[in-house]
Write an enzyme that holds these catalytic residues in place. Structure first.
Site, short mmCIF file in Angstrom:
data_model
loop_
_atom_site.label_atom_id
_atom_site.label_comp_id
_atom_site.label_asym_id
_atom_site.label_seq_id
_atom_site.Cartn_x
_atom_site.Cartn_y
_atom_site.Cartn_z
N ALA A 191 -1.42 -1.98 16.61
CA ALA A 191 -0.14 -1.30 16.34
C ALA A 191 -0.26 0.21 16.51
CB ALA A 191 0.31 -1.64 14.92
N THR A 229 1.38 -9.07 11.42
CA THR A 229 1.42 -10.11 10.40
C THR A 229 1.02 -11.44 11.01
OG1 THR A 229 2.76 -11.26 8.73
CG2 THR A 229 3.92 -10.55 10.73
N HIS A 271 6.70 -7.52 -1.39
CA HIS A 271 5.64 -7.99 -2.28
C HIS A 271 5.21 -6.94 -3.30
CE1 HIS A 271 4.49 -10.99 1.14
NE2 HIS A 271 5.55 -11.40 0.46
N ASP A 304 0.80 -1.23 0.00
CA ASP A 304 0.00 0.00 0.00
C ASP A 304 0.83 1.29 0.00
OD1 ASP A 304 -0.87 -0.76 3.47
OD2 ASP A 304 0.88 0.30 2.70
C1 BV8 Z 1 7.23 -17.81 -3.55
C2 BV8 Z 1 0.93 -9.19 -2.78
C3 BV8 Z 1 8.65 -19.14 -4.92
C4 BV8 Z 1 -0.30 -9.39 -3.61
C5 BV8 Z 1 1.13 -11.15 -1.34
C6 BV8 Z 1 3.02 -24.21 1.57
C7 BV8 Z 1 3.75 -23.97 2.72
C8 BV8 Z 1 4.58 -22.87 2.82
C9 BV8 Z 1 4.69 -21.97 1.76
C10 BV8 Z 1 3.96 -22.21 0.63
C11 BV8 Z 1 3.13 -23.32 0.52
N1 BV8 Z 1 2.55 -23.28 -0.70
C12 BV8 Z 1 2.99 -22.19 -1.37
C13 BV8 Z 1 3.85 -21.54 -0.58
C14 BV8 Z 1 4.58 -20.29 -0.90
C15 BV8 Z 1 3.65 -19.10 -0.76
C16 BV8 Z 1 3.08 -19.05 0.64
O1 BV8 Z 1 3.76 -18.72 1.58
N2 BV8 Z 1 1.78 -19.38 0.75
C17 BV8 Z 1 1.14 -19.36 2.06
C18 BV8 Z 1 -0.26 -18.76 1.95
C19 BV8 Z 1 1.09 -20.80 2.59
N3 BV8 Z 1 4.48 -17.95 -1.02
C20 BV8 Z 1 4.62 -17.48 -2.27
O2 BV8 Z 1 4.01 -17.91 -3.22
C21 BV8 Z 1 5.65 -16.39 -2.45
N4 BV8 Z 1 6.48 -16.70 -3.56
O3 BV8 Z 1 7.31 -18.57 -2.63
O4 BV8 Z 1 7.88 -17.96 -4.75
C22 BV8 Z 1 9.38 -18.94 -6.19
C23 BV8 Z 1 10.77 -18.78 -6.14
C24 BV8 Z 1 11.46 -18.62 -7.34
C25 BV8 Z 1 10.76 -18.58 -8.56
C26 BV8 Z 1 9.35 -18.69 -8.59
C27 BV8 Z 1 8.67 -18.88 -7.40
C28 BV8 Z 1 4.97 -15.07 -2.76
C29 BV8 Z 1 4.17 -14.64 -1.58
C30 BV8 Z 1 3.65 -13.20 -1.82
C31 BV8 Z 1 2.17 -13.22 -2.16
N5 BV8 Z 1 1.69 -11.84 -2.29
N6 BV8 Z 1 0.75 -9.88 -1.49
C32 BV8 Z 1 -1.46 -8.61 -3.07
O5 BV8 Z 1 -1.35 -7.93 -2.03
O6 BV8 Z 1 -2.53 -8.68 -3.72
S1 BV8 Z 1 0.97 -11.90 0.16
C33 BV8 Z 1 -0.18 -11.15 1.14
O7 BV8 Z 1 -0.12 -11.85 2.39
C34 BV8 Z 1 0.06 -9.70 1.50
O8 BV8 Z 1 1.28 -9.18 1.06
C35 BV8 Z 1 0.04 -9.76 3.03
O9 BV8 Z 1 0.75 -8.73 3.61
C36 BV8 Z 1 0.72 -11.05 3.21
C37 BV8 Z 1 0.83 -11.68 4.54
O10 BV8 Z 1 -0.35 -11.53 5.20
P1 BV8 Z 1 -0.32 -10.56 6.48
O11 BV8 Z 1 0.31 -9.28 6.08
O12 BV8 Z 1 0.31 -11.27 7.61
O13 BV8 Z 1 -1.84 -10.26 6.66
P2 BV8 Z 1 -2.94 -11.19 7.40
O14 BV8 Z 1 -4.29 -10.64 7.06
O15 BV8 Z 1 -2.63 -12.63 7.14
O16 BV8 Z 1 -2.66 -10.94 8.96
C38 BV8 Z 1 -2.90 -9.68 9.52
C39 BV8 Z 1 -2.40 -9.76 10.95
O17 BV8 Z 1 -2.52 -8.47 11.53
C40 BV8 Z 1 -3.22 -10.71 11.80
O18 BV8 Z 1 -2.33 -11.51 12.57
C41 BV8 Z 1 -4.05 -9.78 12.70
O19 BV8 Z 1 -4.23 -10.36 13.99
C42 BV8 Z 1 -3.14 -8.60 12.79
N7 BV8 Z 1 -3.82 -7.32 13.02
C43 BV8 Z 1 -5.07 -6.95 12.66
N8 BV8 Z 1 -5.28 -5.66 13.04
C44 BV8 Z 1 -4.14 -5.23 13.64
C45 BV8 Z 1 -3.20 -6.28 13.62
N9 BV8 Z 1 -1.96 -6.17 14.15
C46 BV8 Z 1 -1.63 -4.98 14.71
N10 BV8 Z 1 -2.47 -3.92 14.75
C47 BV8 Z 1 -3.72 -4.01 14.23
N11 BV8 Z 1 -4.55 -2.95 14.30
#
Ligand code: BV8
Length: 227
Positions: free
Chosen positions: A218, A175, A109, A94
């Site tokens: 946060a 996160t 990302h 963002d």
């Molecule tokens: C890659 C951009 C290889 C797009 C995003 C199985 C096991 C492990 C890994 C994998 C698997 N299968 C696949 C994978 C890999 C995969 C992955 O990790 N998947 C996960 C879901 C299992 N990763 C990938 O694919 C990555 N690439 O591995 O490539 C490769 C290498 C070489 C060549 C080719 C390929 C790419 C990952 C990036 C994906 N893109 N975003 C878009 O935004 O549209 S990820 C997306 O999730 C966002 O960027 C986001 O930021 C990110 C993580 O989520 P969080 O930020 O943590 O957000 P979330 O909602 O989950 O949590 C919010 C938290 O905040 C909560 O805990 C909540 O309690 C807290 N909260 C709420 N309010 C507050 C707060 N905290 C504080 N204050 C508040 N007020």
């Protein structure tokens, strides 16, 4: 934080929640709640239905453009000015950290406010759909973000790992700690001897690594923590 020489911070969508930007894994608000981001934030979705994916990103881009940095973003920008060495590693697309004044920002990302030609990263042309076309080659444009299954920007993870391994304090803010390779950074920092501090209303897989797990928002906790 006072006296710490090297600080690194990893942020996720929770740091922008108080700016009104929906987090990834909480229910999406409004029109898009029936779509799963992990379904739409993929090259397959864009190839299958470029119009739907382009419109989802346009909706998010407009929402982000209207959002303002919140006290959490500003506290991290303030901390960067006050410690000898600071790195901000964000999963967020963002751009709010830079708008709050942060300088050394590693965008793991990408950034939703930038668009790029899809021909450079996609194996084939997507089907018919709405995205505007690249003025140079005519391929559809796409958001400059990293989709699931795509590699992170060259050098980004190396810089983030270096920061995690060399800091004294590693802040992990807003996160869920489930998206890799970003989610491996807290363990890397802890393994190198950093003091890990988590700021999140909920426990996460990072919590067991944290010397301090601060339960709260946060925007409320960070200004006091970095004062
Ligand atoms: C890659 C951009 C290889 C797009 C995003 C199985 C096991 C492990 C890994 C994998 C698997 N299968 C696949 C994978 C890999 C995969 C992955 O990790 N998947 C996960 C879901 C299992 N990763 C990938 O694919 C990555 N690439 O591995 O490539 C490769 C290498 C070489 C060549 C080719 C390929 C790419 C990952 C990036 C994906 N893109 N975003 C878009 O935004 O549209 S990820 C997306 O999730 C966002 O960027 C986001 O930021 C990110 C993580 O989520 P969080 O930020 O943590 O957000 P979330 O909602 O989950 O949590 C919010 C938290 O905040 C909560 O805990 C909540 O309690 C807290 N909260 C709420 N309010 C507050 C707060 N905290 C504080 N204050 C508040 N007020």
């Amino acid at each position: 934080m006072r006296g710490a020489r090297g600080v690194a911070a990893l942020t996720g969508s929770g740091v922008s929640a108080e700016s009104g930007v929906p987090t990834f894994r909480d229910a999406q608000t409004g029109l898009w709640e029936r779509f799963d981001p992990e379904e739409l934030a993929t090259p397959e979705a864009f190839l299958r239905d470029p119009k739907l994916v382009w419109e989802w990103y346009s909706w998010r881009r407009e929402l982000v453009a209207r959002a303002e940095p919140n006290p959490a973003h500003r506290a991290l920008a303030d901390l960067e000015r006050r410690v000898p060495s600071f790195a901000l590693i964000t999963q967020n697309v963002d751009g709010l950290h830079r708008r709050a004044g942060s300088r050394n920002v590693i965008e793991l990302h990408g950034n939703i406010l930038r668009t790029v030609c899809s021909a450079e990263r996609l194996p084939r042309e997507p089907g018919e759909g709405a995205p505007p076309r690249c003025p140079r080659c005519g391929a559809p444009l796409r958001p400059d973000v990293v989709w699931f299954g795509e590699a992170l920007p060259p050098g980004a993870m190396e810089a983030a790992s270096e920061a995690a391994r060399s800091c004294e304090v590693f802040l992990c803010v807003g996160t869920s700690g489930v998206v890799y390779p970003a989610a491996g950074l807290p363990r890397e920092a802890a393994g190198a001897g950093a003091l890990v501090v988590e700021v999140n209303p909920e426990p996460t897989p990072v919590t067991p690594l944290a010397a301090f797990a601060l339960r709260g928002r946060a925007g409320e906790l960070l200004p006091a923590l970095v004062a």
